[in-house]
Design a protein around this motif. Structure first.
Motif, short mmCIF file in Angstrom:
data_model
loop_
_atom_site.label_atom_id
_atom_site.label_comp_id
_atom_site.label_asym_id
_atom_site.label_seq_id
_atom_site.Cartn_x
_atom_site.Cartn_y
_atom_site.Cartn_z
N PRO A 1 58.31 -33.47 -18.55
CA PRO A 1 59.50 -33.80 -17.73
C PRO A 1 59.95 -35.25 -17.82
O PRO A 1 61.13 -35.53 -17.69
N ALA B 1 50.52 -28.03 -22.39
CA ALA B 1 51.60 -28.11 -23.37
C ALA B 1 51.23 -29.10 -24.48
O ALA B 1 51.54 -28.87 -25.64
N THR C 1 57.78 -35.24 -9.36
CA THR C 1 58.68 -34.49 -10.25
C THR C 1 58.71 -33.04 -9.86
O THR C 1 57.68 -32.41 -9.72
N ARG C 2 59.90 -32.57 -9.69
CA ARG C 2 60.05 -31.13 -9.46
C ARG C 2 60.48 -30.52 -10.78
O ARG C 2 61.51 -30.87 -11.32
N GLU C 3 59.67 -29.61 -11.28
CA GLU C 3 60.06 -28.97 -12.53
C GLU C 3 60.96 -27.79 -12.22
O GLU C 3 60.68 -26.99 -11.36
N LYS C 4 62.04 -27.74 -12.97
CA LYS C 4 62.98 -26.63 -12.77
C LYS C 4 62.40 -25.36 -13.36
O LYS C 4 61.73 -25.38 -14.37
N GLN D 1 66.22 -26.31 -20.99
CA GLN D 1 64.78 -26.50 -21.16
C GLN D 1 64.19 -25.43 -22.08
O GLN D 1 63.30 -25.71 -22.88
N GLY E 1 62.89 -33.31 -17.81
CA GLY E 1 62.89 -32.69 -16.49
C GLY E 1 64.27 -32.58 -15.87
O GLY E 1 64.46 -31.86 -14.90
N THR E 2 65.27 -33.31 -16.43
CA THR E 2 66.60 -33.28 -15.84
C THR E 2 67.47 -32.17 -16.44
O THR E 2 68.59 -31.97 -16.00
N LEU E 3 66.95 -31.48 -17.45
CA LEU E 3 67.75 -30.42 -18.07
C LEU E 3 67.80 -29.18 -17.20
O LEU E 3 66.93 -28.95 -16.37
N SER E 4 68.82 -28.35 -17.42
CA SER E 4 68.90 -27.06 -16.73
C SER E 4 67.86 -26.12 -17.33
O SER E 4 67.29 -26.39 -18.38
N GLN F 1 51.51 -35.60 -18.48
CA GLN F 1 52.55 -34.79 -17.85
C GLN F 1 52.26 -33.30 -17.91
O GLN F 1 52.64 -32.55 -17.01
N ASN F 2 51.61 -32.86 -18.97
CA ASN F 2 51.25 -31.44 -19.07
C ASN F 2 50.19 -31.25 -20.14
O ASN F 2 50.50 -31.06 -21.32
N ARG G 1 58.50 -22.74 -20.02
CA ARG G 1 58.94 -23.87 -20.87
C ARG G 1 57.90 -24.97 -21.07
O ARG G 1 57.71 -25.46 -22.16
N LYS G 2 57.31 -25.47 -19.96
CA LYS G 2 56.31 -26.53 -20.06
C LYS G 2 56.83 -27.74 -20.85
O LYS G 2 56.14 -28.31 -21.69
N ILE G 3 58.06 -28.11 -20.53
CA ILE G 3 58.65 -29.33 -21.09
C ILE G 3 57.91 -30.54 -20.51
O ILE G 3 57.40 -30.48 -19.40
#
Lengths: 312, 236
Positions: free
Chosen positions: B91, A198, A308-311, B142, B135-138, A194-195, B87-89
């Motif tokens: 997702p 990171a 996936t769209r990363e916010k 995040q 990935g669903t967090l604001s 995924q990353n 952030r690089k969470i």
């Protein structure tokens, strides 16, 4: 009542097609998992993966030939267990080595370089296959009697081989799912996929995780090789191409990079192929790819795939 | 006593040299801010310290040991963690799994469990979101997760890259409050920020980074009142 239903030949035919489709699908799933896991983690479509599966078949063939085909049924069973254990090890070792020697030094190069390298490896494997077994078809000795397990008067076909195929593939796939979901290495694999950057910041040695992915993908292809030679006892150097293509298609259909997707896509393709073969063998392949095209028109990322769209 | 001591650090990408020999220091218990314009090399500085961008020259001493040539995955276990820019969470990992990844290098499951609870204490919203995919967090959530995840390795020094970026002022205030709290609990912080005023109000000391070189370093209060800093970075 049940006998009336069983006597209905359409129903029997349908169940037979589904059973056959299911075992074919499970076979493709084993190969598809190797494509999808490697793609998920290094974004490489490993074109050599189908040919790795072919080498696995040759390895199993050599083992069986070396054992000079056991006579008794217990001997054959032991031999089956031996190839079931050794072939995945062989394929895992090859896949790991190829990554270590050929892909890893190109990790930061443009993805196209990796892709072309993989095509090169595919050709090398095919040539090794020709050297190994010659250019013609090889007959794989029957290790297991192809006995129908269901009553003959039912018309249903479910052979001992089908039973072995399912009892090998299903636990393998469940084991993989548990491994990826729950173990630290499995979680690290998902994190790297995924990353990768990171993941490094978490203290994950990404090279080691990628190596592990190639090992596991290779081992699964090796299990696939054994399943294949049990089911279809003819092998040749070119078999990796078409089977690899079906498996790759399964991975794309399910959503490349997505593990349950690969299994789902493979079962679907196995079913469609089985259905197509019943209708007219010449149309089976066309039907498979027609379905692929139609599904990708409506779900471009595959059935379970997500963009996936990363916010931000 | 110096926890992090960077001497004449050089790094870059391909033909471009981004860091042209920077020296800086973070002491135990300190919050240090690096301010500077876009492209000055703030993120590259942190990425070089974390071992992601290779060092071309100079040295990095951390906790008395030379970590200049260590690969990224060995730096975290020495006690240097980063919450990266953007952030690089992960997702498709859950919030809880993201936190577990932060503790990847640790072998003490009970300690990790306790630290997850601690993360929930700093950021209660993460507990409510524990089973949700990252990935669903604001954006704000995040950012909280990114900081909490970095803390899971129990760092001595936390590198924070643009924790305020793109967040509502209320959220930024909350995050900065937690950073202060963390620092009181003993974690040193090296903070990179475009929001220079907030960063300098939070920090003990500051550095100004301009096109790959440190052009000023002082106590944060002094910098807040410096006419050059005011003109260039505080919009006064």
């Amino acid at each position: 009542m049940a006998t009336v239903l069983l006597a209905d030949s359409t129903w029997v035919l349908f169940v037979n097609i589904c059973l056959n489709g299911l075992t074919t699908g499970f076979l493709y799933a084993l190969i598809a998992l190797g494509y999808t896991m490697v793609y998920g983690i290094v974004e490489l479509i490993n074109f050599a993966h189908g040919d790795l599966f072919m080498l696995g078949c040759f390895f199993a063939w050599s083992l069986v030939s070396a054992a000079a085909v056991a006579t008794g049924s217990t001997g054959a069973l032991l031999l089956l267990l031996a190839i079931l254990l050794l072939t995945p090890l062989f394929c895992a070792a090859i896949n790991w080595s190829v990554d270590r020697v050929i892909y890893r030094p190109r990790r930061s190069a443009p993805k196209l370089n990796l892709l072309v390298s993989a095509i090169g490896v595919s050709f090398i494997f095919m040539n090794i296959g020709q050297l190994w077994g010659g250019a013609q078809d090889l007959d794989f000795p029957r290790l297991v009697e192809d006995r129908n397990l269901l009553p003959a008067d039912s018309g249903l076909q479910f052979s001992l081989i089908d039973a072995i195929v399912i009892s090998v593939t299903v636990p393998t796939m469940i084991g993989l799912a548990i491994f990826v979901k729950l173990t630290p290495l499995g979680k690290a694999m998902r994190a790297v996929a995924q990353n990768p950057m990171a993941a490094q910041l978490m203290g994950i040695n990404t090279n080691r995780v990628i190596s592990a992915t190639f090992l596991i993908g290779g081992a699964l292809a090796g299990v696939g090789s054994v399943v294949y030679v049990l089911k279809i006892p003819t092998i040749n150097w070119a078999m990796g191409f078409q089977n690899g293509l079906y498996a790759f298609t399964s991975a794309v259909l399910g959503g490349i990079g997505n593990i349950p997707g690969a299994v789902l896509g493979a079962i679907l393709i196995g079913m469609v192929y089985s259905l197509g073969s019943w209708y007219d063998a010449r149309w089976a392949t066309t039907l498979v790819f027609l379905i692929l095209i139609v599904i990708l028109v409506f779900r471009p990322a595959g059935i379970l795939g997500t963009h996936t769209r990363e916010k931000v | 006593m110096a926890l992090l001591e960077v001497q004449q650090l050089r790094a870059g990408y391909g033909p471009i040299e981004v860091l042209k020999g920077i020296s800086l220091q973070v002491d135990k218990g300190e919050i240090v801010a690096i301010i500077g314009a876009n492209g000055a090399g703030k993120t590259t500085t942190l990425m070089t310290l974390s071992g992601i961008v290779p060092v071309r020259g100079g040295s990095i001493l951390f906790d008395g040991q030379d970590i200049t040539r260590l690969p990224a995955y060995q730096i975290v276990s020495r006690g240097l963690a980063q919450s990266p820019e953007g952030r690089k969470i992960f997702p498709r990992l859950t919030v809880l799994e993201n936190l577990e990844m932060g503790a990847f290098t640790r072998n003490d499951p009970q300690g990790v469990q306790a630290d997850i609870e601690k993360a929930y204490h700093y950021f209660p919203i993460l507990k409510q979101r524990a089973k949700q995919a990252g990935g669903t967090l604001s954006g704000g959530e995040q950012q909280m997760l990114a900081i909490a995840r970095a803390l899971m390795s129990r760092p001595k020094l936390l590198l924070l890259d643009e924790p305020s970026l793109g967040l509502a002022p209320m959220i930024v205030l909350k995050i900065f409050e937690v950073i202060r709290e963390l620092n009181r609990d003993g974690v040193a912080v090296l903070l990179v920020e475009q929001n220079a005023r907030m960063a300098l109000k939070l920090a003990h000391r500051g550095y100004v980074l301009e096109t790959g070189s440190i052009t000023m370093s002082d106590r944060a209060e002094t910098m807040l009142n410096d006419p050059r800093v005011k003109a260039a970075y505080l919009g006064e």
